[in-house]
Write a protein that holds these residues in place. Sequence first.
Motif, PDB file in Angstrom:
ATOM      1  N   GLN A 235       0.856  -1.184   0.000  1.00  0.00           N
ATOM      2  CA  GLN A 235       0.000   0.000   0.000  1.00  0.00           C
ATOM      3  C   GLN A 235       0.893   1.235   0.000  1.00  0.00           C
ATOM      4  OE1 GLN A 235      -3.194   0.139   2.908  1.00  0.00           O
ATOM      5  NE2 GLN A 235      -3.593  -2.047   2.651  1.00  0.00           N
ATOM      6  N   LEU A 236       0.581   2.144  -0.922  1.00  0.00           N
ATOM      7  CA  LEU A 236       1.295   3.406  -1.041  1.00  0.00           C
ATOM      8  C   LEU A 236       0.382   4.487  -0.471  1.00  0.00           C
ATOM      9  CD1 LEU A 236       3.362   4.488  -4.110  1.00  0.00           C
ATOM     10  CD2 LEU A 236       1.889   6.112  -2.941  1.00  0.00           C
ATOM     11  N   ILE A 237       0.862   5.172   0.572  1.00  0.00           N
ATOM     12  CA  ILE A 237       0.033   6.095   1.343  1.00  0.00           C
ATOM     13  C   ILE A 237       0.648   7.488   1.336  1.00  0.00           C
ATOM     14  CG2 ILE A 237      -0.867   6.611   3.665  1.00  0.00           C
ATOM     15  CD1 ILE A 237      -0.673   3.558   4.209  1.00  0.00           C
ATOM     16  N   LYS A 238      -0.161   8.494   0.998  1.00  0.00           N
ATOM     17  CA  LYS A 238       0.268   9.878   1.151  1.00  0.00           C
ATOM     18  C   LYS A 238      -0.763  10.621   1.991  1.00  0.00           C
ATOM     19  CE  LYS A 238       1.478  14.271  -0.941  1.00  0.00           C
ATOM     20  NZ  LYS A 238       1.457  15.144  -2.149  1.00  0.00           N
ATOM     21  N   ARG A 239      -0.324  11.087   3.145  1.00  0.00           N
ATOM     22  CA  ARG A 239      -1.174  11.885   4.026  1.00  0.00           C
ATOM     23  C   ARG A 239      -0.325  13.010   4.611  1.00  0.00           C
ATOM     24  NH1 ARG A 239      -2.895   6.604   6.621  1.00  0.00           N
ATOM     25  NH2 ARG A 239      -4.813   5.944   5.569  1.00  0.00           N
ATOM     26  N   ASN A 240      -0.883  14.198   4.675  1.00  0.00           N
ATOM     27  CA  ASN A 240      -0.202  15.340   5.290  1.00  0.00           C
ATOM     28  C   ASN A 240       1.233  15.519   4.791  1.00  0.00           C
ATOM     29  OD1 ASN A 240      -2.492  15.932   6.836  1.00  0.00           O
ATOM     30  ND2 ASN A 240      -1.853  14.507   8.446  1.00  0.00           N
ATOM     31  N   ASP A 241       1.376  15.403   3.471  1.00  0.00           N
ATOM     32  CA  ASP A 241       2.670  15.612   2.801  1.00  0.00           C
ATOM     33  C   ASP A 241       3.746  14.623   3.245  1.00  0.00           C
ATOM     34  OD1 ASP A 241       1.736  17.794   1.277  1.00  0.00           O
ATOM     35  OD2 ASP A 241       2.064  19.146   2.976  1.00  0.00           O
ATOM     36  N   GLU A 242       3.326  13.459   3.703  1.00  0.00           N
ATOM     37  CA  GLU A 242       4.262  12.393   4.037  1.00  0.00           C
ATOM     38  C   GLU A 242       3.910  11.159   3.224  1.00  0.00           C
ATOM     39  OE1 GLU A 242       5.910  12.172   8.289  1.00  0.00           O
ATOM     40  OE2 GLU A 242       3.810  12.706   8.583  1.00  0.00           O
ATOM     41  N   LEU A 243       4.941  10.388   2.841  1.00  0.00           N
ATOM     42  CA  LEU A 243       4.751   9.174   2.049  1.00  0.00           C
ATOM     43  C   LEU A 243       5.148   7.952   2.866  1.00  0.00           C
ATOM     44  CD1 LEU A 243       4.132   7.937  -0.803  1.00  0.00           C
ATOM     45  CD2 LEU A 243       6.605   8.035  -1.193  1.00  0.00           C
ATOM     46  N   PHE A 244       4.316   6.910   2.786  1.00  0.00           N
ATOM     47  CA  PHE A 244       4.583   5.656   3.483  1.00  0.00           C
ATOM     48  C   PHE A 244       4.254   4.507   2.536  1.00  0.00           C
ATOM     49  CE2 PHE A 244       3.183   8.847   6.483  1.00  0.00           C
ATOM     50  CZ  PHE A 244       4.201   8.859   7.423  1.00  0.00           C
ATOM     51  N   ILE A 245       5.095   3.491   2.551  1.00  0.00           N
ATOM     52  CA  ILE A 245       4.846   2.295   1.746  1.00  0.00           C
ATOM     53  C   ILE A 245       4.897   1.091   2.679  1.00  0.00           C
ATOM     54  CG2 ILE A 245       5.549   0.912  -0.234  1.00  0.00           C
ATOM     55  CD1 ILE A 245       7.068   3.402  -1.242  1.00  0.00           C
TER      56      ILE A 245
END
Length: 532
Positions: A235-245
């Motif tokens: 899952q590729l996640i972008k929230r509040n200008d942060e990226l998490f995979i």
Amino acid sequence: MKRFSNLISKLEQSNKTNDKLAALVHYFSEADEVDKIWVIALFTGKKPKRTINTKLLKEWITEITDLPTWLFTECYHNVGDLSETIALLLPPPTAHSDIPLHQWMLDLKRLVSSSDEDKKQFVFDAWMKLDVQERFVFNKLISGNFRVGISGKNLIHALAKLTGLEVNHITHSIMGKWDPEHITYTDLLEGVHVNTDNSWPYPFCLANPIEVPVQELGAIADWQAEWKWDGIRGQLIKRNDELFIWSRGEELITDQFPELHIALEGLPNGTVLDGEILAVRDGEVLSFSTLQQRLNRKTILKKQLEQAPISFYAYDLLEYGGQDMRGESLRKRRFLLEQLLPIGKIIQPSPIVSFDTWESLVETRKQSREMNSEGLMLKHQDSLYHSGRKRGDWWKWKIEPFTVDVVMIYAQKGSGRRANFFTDYTFAVRDGDQFVTIAKAYSGLTDKEIKEVNRFVVKNAIEKFGPVRTVKPELVFEIAFEGIALSKRHKAGLALRFPRIVRWRRDKKVEDINTVEDLRVLLKSTMRESEL
């Protein structure tokens, strides 16, 4: 600790799901609130770091028992599990402990930074106030080898049965990052921490193997077909200008794939994509063995970036504009996904496989290996994005695996319920007049066949190397595997992906097994020119 060790014992004594569920429900209905949170942590992979290395444990057990090293080694080889061997060899306890599980876990966490002498004293004191089963569990915890025969699905269903909460709710609540030291059992299950962390992923929607001919699925217009890629589901996640995979195994792997950081610029906040991380060059998906060059790397070299360039093929849109989209139909989610992407060649929607008839799709599936795909996925257009598996909505239609005939040349005893039987086998193929190892496997035989093979190993062992027995090369097996790659670990120079036993070929002799050259030809046929 006693209640927890009894739970582990019950879970190991049966392979029936209902028995395991009953044991879990009984434990969680009686255990202390603080202990429950640690059990959930342990059963969902949040095990403690290894506190004591095995070399020290072996030194300490021979010291406390006054056994010569050779005799301890013989006992270890016979039992097949270090933690169990130590538990059985220790003298009877001289005291009794009422220390709860959570306190043991906290003490072990603090012990990591202690001196070897302090660790030794702590372990000796623990051994002398725990019974055999408690010692076994304790040894697993301190050695970092804690594993238990219970799936996350069974744990979730037990908690749902006990609490009355929805399975999907609990699944989401126990995913991702949480610390058993800083959250209560009630707060965890109620999900008070969910989405407070920008990185929070969603439970993955999974598919079942197709059970009927595709022609029986109904109207073509109701179904969407996609390639089943062989990569890393994430899952590729972008929230509040942060990226998490996140990987499907709940590992945060953001730093391993810098190419995907393009999402920081190209995706709006409040976006979560479900897809596959793949090695892709010039629009062609490369083999999983190429992708492996990029996995679990702390430092990524320029050469690795060039040889295994990464792309993300998005299957689904789980969050859009900060809104949870899992309750919408696949038809709508796919439409929005295609409006959102592509943001470049690196992140793009996984292509839809078009078809006019089921018969034409059958033919298309035959091209899967040419695409470096495992087969096809079939998804109902009205399906929601469920947590886990829901029969009938998503089907995986995999191609038949590769198979090869091999001979068993080594055997080793298993662990747990299989500790008294030789169940771990090493297989070889022919290379001229020699045998060269190609794979290990331990699944695929019936209990009756395991006992028969065990008798053969006992009677036909040629040499002994610790727990491993060299056996006469007479038993031929057919093993299946999903892929083949070059490997320096095996003498054959090749490695098989997900090898497992298909059947015992009693009808074949050792002269009939496959050769190294057969496998090299197979390898060449599965690789693209750019990977050769």
